[in-house]
Design an enzyme around this catalytic site. Structure first.
Site, PDB file in Angstrom:
ATOM      1  CB  SER A 251      58.154  -8.550  47.735  1.00 27.95           C
ATOM      2  OG  SER A 251      58.186  -8.319  46.345  1.00 27.95           O
ATOM      3  CE  LYS A 252      61.497 -15.387  49.562  1.00 26.50           C
ATOM      4  NZ  LYS A 252      60.520 -16.328  50.032  1.00 26.50           N
TER       5      LYS A 252
END
Ligand code: GLU
Length: 480
Positions: A251-252
């Site tokens: 994820s980010k």
């Protein structure tokens, strides 16, 4: 013929995991000379993002994952945007109701919410499952809002064989009577993707492993309609490395995880594609890790796909990207690099020379900015930098002599290219009875202010020009 599809929901950016799904789906079709279809799954009307479909299309175009059928280009199975196919799903849902595999549900929101609060297990209590045909019809006529639910078998098990994970079985008692058509008339993903995959002739469904355990519900739909089930290819999870060494879903917080962000940061689409091809797939007959799209088409087979989660390694991607940049030819490199340069390049700098020195020394295009700084402005440095064991420089006398001689020679030169510079400076080594290495070390430190530089003394001087070179040597002499 092998027919695959990429069926993204338009979320506004292309996550690297989605791009990998698109790539594998494309490769499975193209390895067999088959067809690759793009379908936009936009029936979740609350999550629509403006412009998102354009991002999907442009990503596929940039990476070369060209589809044979899809929005804009059309094809025999269109339309390819699910919101434009609403009637089709309703028709098939009604067919299922008639065949006894689905039913109208008129439960109000209130009732369902209450149910949810009371029932810790969650899920629907099948209240409308046994409504008579007459009652259902009466409710429909009265205009009571409805959904259509799948009538799951209450006993037994449902199994299918996934090409990567093997046999997956589920007790039917665990299956919810899931909604097929929502109250707004739009279908759920759970329903419409099955109808579309069938109508579009998809032979291989390729997607993330998060769908592995919901697929029994989908094969029940195929079976209910009497359609042949497709081959399922679920892809391993993509993980990111956390700071503490553990891994979790990519994820980010792990870094740039969208294609657009990576490109913006100076990664090459070819390098990204090459790297993500290897995230969950291993070539059978190749020692090399380098593949262009044609190479991947030839090498990609489903039995090379692994079920273990793949860890996205930013350092490895960086290395891949560097290798791709270093292999670019000069014109190609020069045609992209200026987009990434965010500072003025002064007149004195020979740009092409500078770029050719830097090209093989950067791993992303963006790195060019830091790497070229010293050409533009001489960094602050300490005179101790001149002292160097390997070159036998233990005091400043020799440095001073070299720089004074060099200054004299350089100021008399008209041509200031690398060859002329080298040929003109060489005699100084003989005159002072020192090695070439020692000579060049002193000059290089003076004109760069750094111990390690892209290129040698004469190359650097060619880039910055005569006036700037002399200025830097004067500065060094004044420090010594
Ligand atoms: N729209 C779904 C998604 O983006 C597609 C899943 C599938 O390929 O079936 O996750």
């Amino acid at each position: 013929m092998t027919v695959t599809r990429f069926a993204p929901s338009p979320t506004g950016y292309m996550h690297i995991g989605n791009l990998r799904t698109a790539l594998y789906s494309y490769l499975i079709a193209k390895h067999d000379g088959g067809k690759f279809i793009l379908r936009i799954e936009d029936t979740d009307r609350e999550r629509l993002v403006e412009g998102a479909t354009d991002i999907i299309k442009s990503t596929l175009a940039i990476t070369g994952l060209n589809y044979d059928e899809g929005p804009d280009i059309g094809g025999e199975h269109g339309p390819y945007v699910q919101s434009e196919r609403k009637e089709i799903y309703m028709e098939y849902a009604k067919k299922l109701v008639d065949m006894g595999y689905a039913y109208y549900c008129f439960c109000s929101k209130d009732r369902l919410e209450k149910l949810h609060e009371e029932d810790s297990v969650g899920g629907y209590d099948r209240h409308c499952r046994n409504l008579s045909k007459e009652e259902a019809l009466k409710n429909l006529k009265a205009g009571i809002p409805f959904v259509i639910r799948q009538k799951m078998p209450l006993e037994g098990t449902t199994s299918y064989v996934d090409s990567v994970y093997g046999e997956i079985s589920m007790d039917n008692s665990e299956l919810q009577d899931q909604i097929l058509i929502k109250a707004d008339g739009y279908p759920t993903y759970n329903f419409c993707h099955v109808v579309d995959d069938y109508l579009m002739g998809i032979t291989h469904v390729v997607r993330g492993s998060e769908y592995l355990t919901s697929t029994p519900k989908y094969v029940l739909l195929y079976d209910a309609f009497g359609w042949e089930r497709p081959v399922y290819v679920h892809l391993p999870l993509l993980m990111g490395k956390n700071e503490d060494g553990s891994v979790s879903k990519l994820s980010k917080r792990h870094g740039a995880v969208s294609f657009q962000d990576l490109v913006r940061d100076g990664y090459l689409p070819e390098a990204i594609i090459n790297y993500i091809a290897l995230l969950g797939w291993c070539p059978k007959n190749s020692e090399s890790e380098f593949f262009d799209l044609d190479g991947l088409k030839a090498a990609f087979t489903i039995d090379g796909v692994s079920k273990s989660p793949a860890v996205f390694d930013f350092d490895k991607l960086l290395w891949f990207n560097g290798e791709y940049i270093h292999k670019m030819d000069e014109d190609e490199f020069n045609s992209v690099i200026y987009k990434f340069i965010d500072k003025e390049i002064p007149e004195n700098i020979k740009r092409d020379k500078m770029l050719s020195l830097l090209r093989t020394r950067i791993s992303t295009f963006k790195e060019i900015n830091d790497k070229m700084d010293f050409f533009i402005t001489l960094p602050e440095y300490d005179k101790e930098l001149f002292l160097n064991k390997k070159n036998k420089i233990s005091d400043y006398d020799i440095v001073r002599s070299v720089l004074e001689e060099a200054r004299l020679t350089l100021s008399s030169l008209d041509a200031f290219d690398n060859d002329t510079l080298f040929a003109s400076l060489m005699p100084i080594a003989e005159k002072l009875a020192i090695k070439t290495g020692t000579l060049m070390w002193c000059i290089r430190i003076a004109v760069s202010g750094m111990a390690a530089t892209p290129g040698g003394a004469t190359e650097i001087m060619e880039v910055i020009g005569k006036e700037e070179s002399l200025k830097r040597i004067d500065k060094a002499l004044s420090m010594l």
